[in-house]
Design a protein around this motif. Structure first.
Motif, PDB file in Angstrom:
ATOM      1  N   LEU A 111       2.331   4.021  -8.057  1.00  9.07           N
ATOM      2  CA  LEU A 111       2.998   2.889  -8.706  1.00  9.07           C
ATOM      3  C   LEU A 111       1.979   1.658  -9.141  1.00  9.07           C
ATOM      4  CD1 LEU A 111       5.564   4.298  -7.483  1.00  9.07           C
ATOM      5  CD2 LEU A 111       6.572   2.010  -7.262  1.00  9.07           C
ATOM      6  N   ASP A 112       2.306   0.951 -10.041  1.00 13.12           N
ATOM      7  CA  ASP A 112       1.264   0.061 -10.410  1.00 13.12           C
ATOM      8  C   ASP A 112       1.428  -1.309  -9.578  1.00 13.12           C
ATOM      9  OD1 ASP A 112       3.501  -1.448 -11.680  1.00 13.12           O
ATOM     10  OD2 ASP A 112       2.929  -0.557 -13.686  1.00 13.12           O
ATOM     11  N   LYS A 113       0.766  -2.148  -9.649  1.00 14.37           N
ATOM     12  CA  LYS A 113       0.808  -3.380  -8.717  1.00 14.37           C
ATOM     13  C   LYS A 113       2.319  -4.062  -8.872  1.00 14.37           C
ATOM     14  CE  LYS A 113      -1.711  -7.134  -6.654  1.00 14.37           C
ATOM     15  NZ  LYS A 113      -2.935  -8.121  -6.862  1.00 14.37           N
ATOM     16  N   LYS A 114       2.427  -4.292 -10.388  1.00 12.47           N
ATOM     17  CA  LYS A 114       3.894  -5.038 -10.644  1.00 12.47           C
ATOM     18  C   LYS A 114       4.949  -4.420 -10.052  1.00 12.47           C
ATOM     19  CE  LYS A 114       6.297  -6.913 -14.520  1.00 12.47           C
ATOM     20  NZ  LYS A 114       6.165  -6.949 -16.141  1.00 12.47           N
ATOM     21  N   GLU A 115       5.262  -2.913 -10.337  1.00  5.22           N
ATOM     22  CA  GLU A 115       6.144  -2.179  -9.775  1.00  5.22           C
ATOM     23  C   GLU A 115       6.041  -2.134  -8.356  1.00  5.22           C
ATOM     24  OE1 GLU A 115       9.737  -0.309  -9.821  1.00  5.22           O
ATOM     25  OE2 GLU A 115       8.674  -1.369 -11.391  1.00  5.22           O
ATOM     26  N   ALA A 116       5.014  -2.136  -7.577  1.00  3.77           N
ATOM     27  CA  ALA A 116       4.866  -2.236  -6.187  1.00  3.77           C
ATOM     28  C   ALA A 116       5.404  -3.501  -5.680  1.00  3.77           C
ATOM     29  CB  ALA A 116       3.588  -1.831  -5.858  1.00  3.77           C
ATOM     30  N   MET A 117       5.011  -4.519  -6.295  1.00  2.00           N
ATOM     31  CA  MET A 117       5.501  -6.023  -5.863  1.00  2.00           C
ATOM     32  C   MET A 117       7.023  -5.971  -6.032  1.00  2.00           C
ATOM     33  SD  MET A 117       2.782  -8.913  -6.856  1.00  2.00           S
ATOM     34  CE  MET A 117       2.867  -8.414  -8.674  1.00  2.00           C
ATOM     35  N   LYS A 118       7.586  -5.400  -6.985  1.00  5.68           N
ATOM     36  CA  LYS A 118       9.242  -5.583  -7.285  1.00  5.68           C
ATOM     37  C   LYS A 118       9.873  -4.893  -6.241  1.00  5.68           C
ATOM     38  CE  LYS A 118      12.423  -4.238 -10.877  1.00  5.68           C
ATOM     39  NZ  LYS A 118      12.583  -3.639 -12.251  1.00  5.68           N
ATOM     40  N   ARG A 119       9.497  -3.699  -5.916  1.00  7.31           N
ATOM     41  CA  ARG A 119      10.107  -2.852  -4.802  1.00  7.31           C
ATOM     42  C   ARG A 119       9.857  -3.649  -3.250  1.00  7.31           C
ATOM     43  NH1 ARG A 119      10.008   3.421  -6.309  1.00  7.31           N
ATOM     44  NH2 ARG A 119      10.460   3.585  -8.481  1.00  7.31           N
ATOM     45  N   GLU A 139       0.953  -1.164   0.147  1.00  7.40           N
ATOM     46  CA  GLU A 139      -0.154   0.218  -0.009  1.00  7.40           C
ATOM     47  C   GLU A 139       1.061   1.226  -0.009  1.00  7.40           C
ATOM     48  OE1 GLU A 139      -3.005   2.413  -0.257  1.00  7.40           O
ATOM     49  OE2 GLU A 139      -3.009   0.213  -0.596  1.00  7.40           O
ATOM     50  N   TYR A 140       2.086   1.209   0.564  1.00  8.10           N
ATOM     51  CA  TYR A 140       2.941   2.347   0.620  1.00  8.10           C
ATOM     52  C   TYR A 140       3.236   2.789  -0.818  1.00  8.10           C
ATOM     53  CZ  TYR A 140       7.270   4.897   1.135  1.00  8.10           C
ATOM     54  OH  TYR A 140       8.426   5.879   1.057  1.00  8.10           O
ATOM     55  N   TYR A 141       3.593   1.744  -1.612  1.00  5.69           N
ATOM     56  CA  TYR A 141       3.901   1.954  -2.937  1.00  5.69           C
ATOM     57  C   TYR A 141       3.091   2.354  -3.835  1.00  5.69           C
ATOM     58  CZ  TYR A 141       9.041   0.772  -1.883  1.00  5.69           C
ATOM     59  OH  TYR A 141      10.153   0.972  -1.467  1.00  5.69           O
ATOM     60  N   LEU A 142       1.611   1.630  -3.698  1.00  8.67           N
ATOM     61  CA  LEU A 142       0.713   1.690  -4.449  1.00  8.67           C
ATOM     62  C   LEU A 142      -0.085   3.265  -4.072  1.00  8.67           C
ATOM     63  CD1 LEU A 142      -1.458  -1.676  -3.895  1.00  8.67           C
ATOM     64  CD2 LEU A 142      -0.062  -0.822  -6.183  1.00  8.67           C
ATOM     65  N   SER A 143       0.088   3.878  -3.016  1.00 11.71           N
ATOM     66  CA  SER A 143      -0.217   5.267  -2.720  1.00 11.71           C
ATOM     67  C   SER A 143       0.592   6.100  -2.978  1.00 11.71           C
ATOM     68  CB  SER A 143      -0.281   5.283  -1.240  1.00 11.71           C
ATOM     69  OG  SER A 143       1.033   5.353  -0.759  1.00 11.71           O
ATOM     70  N   GLN A 144       1.787   5.758  -3.922  1.00 13.89           N
ATOM     71  CA  GLN A 144       2.485   6.608  -4.504  1.00 13.89           C
ATOM     72  C   GLN A 144       2.437   6.714  -5.812  1.00 13.89           C
ATOM     73  OE1 GLN A 144       6.782   6.197  -3.538  1.00 13.89           O
ATOM     74  NE2 GLN A 144       6.300   6.275  -1.302  1.00 13.89           N
TER      75      GLN A 144
END
Length: 280
Positions: free
Chosen positions: A253-261, A246-251
């Protein structure tokens, strides 16, 4: 034509560290602004400097600062000195420098001794990158904010401390920074100069048994890169994977990139994050 403000470094202990240029500038200036006129009078008398002197310290830095700016604008040259060392380092000199720049007055330095640099160079700790914190704030909230930052600091840390507070400060640093290496430098440039090299807890115990004398500079090892990476990873691990995503999605980013990070932060393969999020 406006005069010039000279920031004149003075010895931090050994009078032989006074530079020829500093003596000349102090003699030729129209006025010397000193942090403690009684203390500075001893220095001026030693070098036979007869220039008029006025006080400029923490408690009059704004009112006296404006008066000094007026004199400078009249064409007078003013030399600023501190109790010991370089003006503008952990003293009110920085305020006067700022006021002079705003008024278009030339400011120049007459370099010399500085306790923070002297201690850093003889500490035996890395010198390429360092963070100077001067004295820890007396206000508890401000002090906690500084300590929070120091916990993550990767550069060598340099602090000032009075002898009667040294043990308390070393204990506080040990509680927050752990077993980091430290060099406690005392009586710099004087006959009884000492550098005590140990860890923060051991140094606190040493000075509790042997009360220190003289002003102290504490030089502390910064967080190593590996320790910093481990602390960063631990902060992420304290989150749930859902919170991390959620931290990355709220910025944005798409789900794929959020999972990667998220996977990279946690030191795992992206597939592990994918499998966790898509578990039954």
């Amino acid at each position: 034509m406006a005069g010039t403000l000279y920031l004149c470094a003075t010895p931090i202990g050994n009078l032989e560290d006074m530079t020829f240029r500093a003596v000349r500038v102090l003699r030729e200036a129209d006025l010397i602004a000193a942090e403690d006129t009684r203390n500075s009078l001893k220095l001026l008398n030693h070098f036979d400097i007869q220039t008029p002197m006025t006080s400029y310290h923490e408690y009059n830095k704004y009112d006296k600062g404006r008066k000094l700016v007026e004199k400078l604008l009249e064409g007078k040259d003013v030399a600023l000195i501190t109790d010991a060392g370089t003006p503008g380092i952990s003293d009110p000199g920085e305020e006067l420098v700022s006021m002079c720049h705003e008024a278009g007055i030339t400011v120049t330095a007459v370099p010399g001794a500085a306790a923070c640099i002297t201690a850093l160079t003889i500490s035996g700790l890395p010198t390429r990158r360092f963070a100077f914190e001067a004295f820890l704030p007396s206000d508890k909230k401000e002090r906690e904010a500084v300590l929070d930052a120091l916990e993550k600091e990767q550069r060598t840390i340099v602090l000032y401390e009075a002898p009667h507070r040294l043990v308390k400060t070393l204990k506080l640093l040990a509680e927050r920074l752990g077993e980091r290496r430290v060099s406690v430098c005392r009586e710099l440039t004087k006959r009884h100069e000492t550098v005590y090299r140990s860890t923060l807890p051991a140094a606190a115990a040493h000075y509790e048994e042997t009360p220190p004398k003289g002003e102290c500079v504490i030089v502390v090892q910064g967080l190593t890169r590996r320790e910093a990476e481990e602390e960063e990873r631990q902060r992420w691990m304290d989150m749930s994977i859902e919170e991390h995503m959620e931290y990355y999605l709220s910025q944005g980013l798409d789900k794929k990139e959020a999972m990667k990070r998220t996977a990279k932060d946690r030191g795992v393969q992206k597939r592990e994050i994918y499998n966790y999020l898509n578990r039954d």
